[in-house]
Design a protein around this motif. Sequence first.
Motif, short mmCIF file in Angstrom:
data_model
loop_
_atom_site.label_atom_id
_atom_site.label_comp_id
_atom_site.label_asym_id
_atom_site.label_seq_id
_atom_site.Cartn_x
_atom_site.Cartn_y
_atom_site.Cartn_z
N VAL A 77 -126.04 -19.85 -3.40
CA VAL A 77 -126.92 -19.58 -4.54
C VAL A 77 -126.64 -20.59 -5.65
N ALA A 78 -125.37 -20.85 -5.93
CA ALA A 78 -125.01 -21.82 -6.98
C ALA A 78 -125.59 -23.19 -6.68
N ARG A 79 -125.46 -23.64 -5.44
CA ARG A 79 -126.01 -24.96 -5.06
C ARG A 79 -127.53 -24.97 -5.21
N GLU A 80 -128.17 -23.88 -4.83
CA GLU A 80 -129.62 -23.80 -4.94
C GLU A 80 -130.06 -23.83 -6.40
N LEU A 81 -129.35 -23.10 -7.26
CA LEU A 81 -129.68 -23.11 -8.69
C LEU A 81 -129.47 -24.50 -9.28
N ARG A 82 -128.38 -25.16 -8.92
CA ARG A 82 -128.08 -26.49 -9.44
C ARG A 82 -129.12 -27.52 -8.99
N SER A 83 -129.76 -27.28 -7.84
CA SER A 83 -130.75 -28.25 -7.34
C SER A 83 -132.12 -28.06 -7.97
N ASP A 84 -132.31 -26.97 -8.72
CA ASP A 84 -133.59 -26.70 -9.39
C ASP A 84 -133.53 -27.34 -10.78
N PRO A 85 -134.42 -28.31 -11.08
CA PRO A 85 -134.37 -29.00 -12.39
C PRO A 85 -134.42 -28.05 -13.59
N LEU A 87 -133.05 -25.21 -13.82
CA LEU A 87 -131.81 -24.42 -13.90
C LEU A 87 -130.55 -25.28 -13.85
N ARG A 88 -130.72 -26.57 -13.84
CA ARG A 88 -129.60 -27.48 -13.66
C ARG A 88 -128.51 -27.28 -14.72
N ASP A 89 -128.90 -26.93 -15.95
CA ASP A 89 -127.92 -26.81 -17.04
C ASP A 89 -127.41 -25.39 -17.27
N VAL A 90 -127.81 -24.45 -16.42
CA VAL A 90 -127.35 -23.07 -16.58
C VAL A 90 -125.82 -23.03 -16.44
N VAL A 91 -125.19 -22.17 -17.21
CA VAL A 91 -123.74 -21.98 -17.09
C VAL A 91 -123.52 -20.97 -15.96
N LEU A 92 -122.89 -21.42 -14.88
CA LEU A 92 -122.62 -20.56 -13.72
C LEU A 92 -121.19 -20.04 -13.78
N VAL A 93 -121.09 -18.71 -13.68
CA VAL A 93 -119.79 -18.06 -13.77
C VAL A 93 -119.57 -17.24 -12.50
N ALA A 94 -118.57 -17.63 -11.70
CA ALA A 94 -118.21 -16.83 -10.53
C ALA A 94 -117.58 -15.54 -11.03
N LEU A 95 -118.05 -14.44 -10.51
CA LEU A 95 -117.54 -13.11 -10.86
C LEU A 95 -117.24 -12.44 -9.53
N THR A 96 -115.97 -12.52 -9.10
CA THR A 96 -115.65 -12.22 -7.72
C THR A 96 -114.28 -11.57 -7.56
N GLY A 97 -114.07 -10.98 -6.42
CA GLY A 97 -112.76 -10.44 -6.07
C GLY A 97 -111.85 -11.51 -5.49
#
Length: 139
Positions: A77-85, A87-97
């Motif tokens: 999902v992160a790679r897909e979001l980063r490839s969308d112009p 959404l390229r500058d969105v701040v991505l935060v992993a929220l995981t176990g």
Amino acid sequence: MHDMSSVPPAAGVTSRRILVVDDSVDGAQAMALLLKYDGHDTRTAHNGCEAVAEARAFIPEVVFLDIGLPDKNGYEVARELRSDPSLRDVVLVALTGWGTDEDRRKSKEAGFDHHFVKPVDVDAVESMLRNLDRAPTPS
């Protein structure tokens, strides 16, 4: 129940559009409610496909994204979001176990800006959001 749509941002916090993605519906809703209480405009998604579709429709400034999703994982999902112009500058935060050094390396390689391990430290999330306002300005 309080109407959160009119809650002003907490002191020192800029109101942001935030997408929370977690296959745990309760977890996503709790995080979104906490962020909404701080004055943010929040939406939720519960799988990878829904996350991408919601991000493209909502154009969030920040996405809290679980890694272990039932269809596409958070790295995809992160790679897909980063490839969308848009959404390229969105701040991505992993929220995981998942919190090993290897997990953190993988999230960075996938394009995540931050990595939080569940259960999330609310103060750390609030501090990270406040620090987004302190980005250096060009001289």
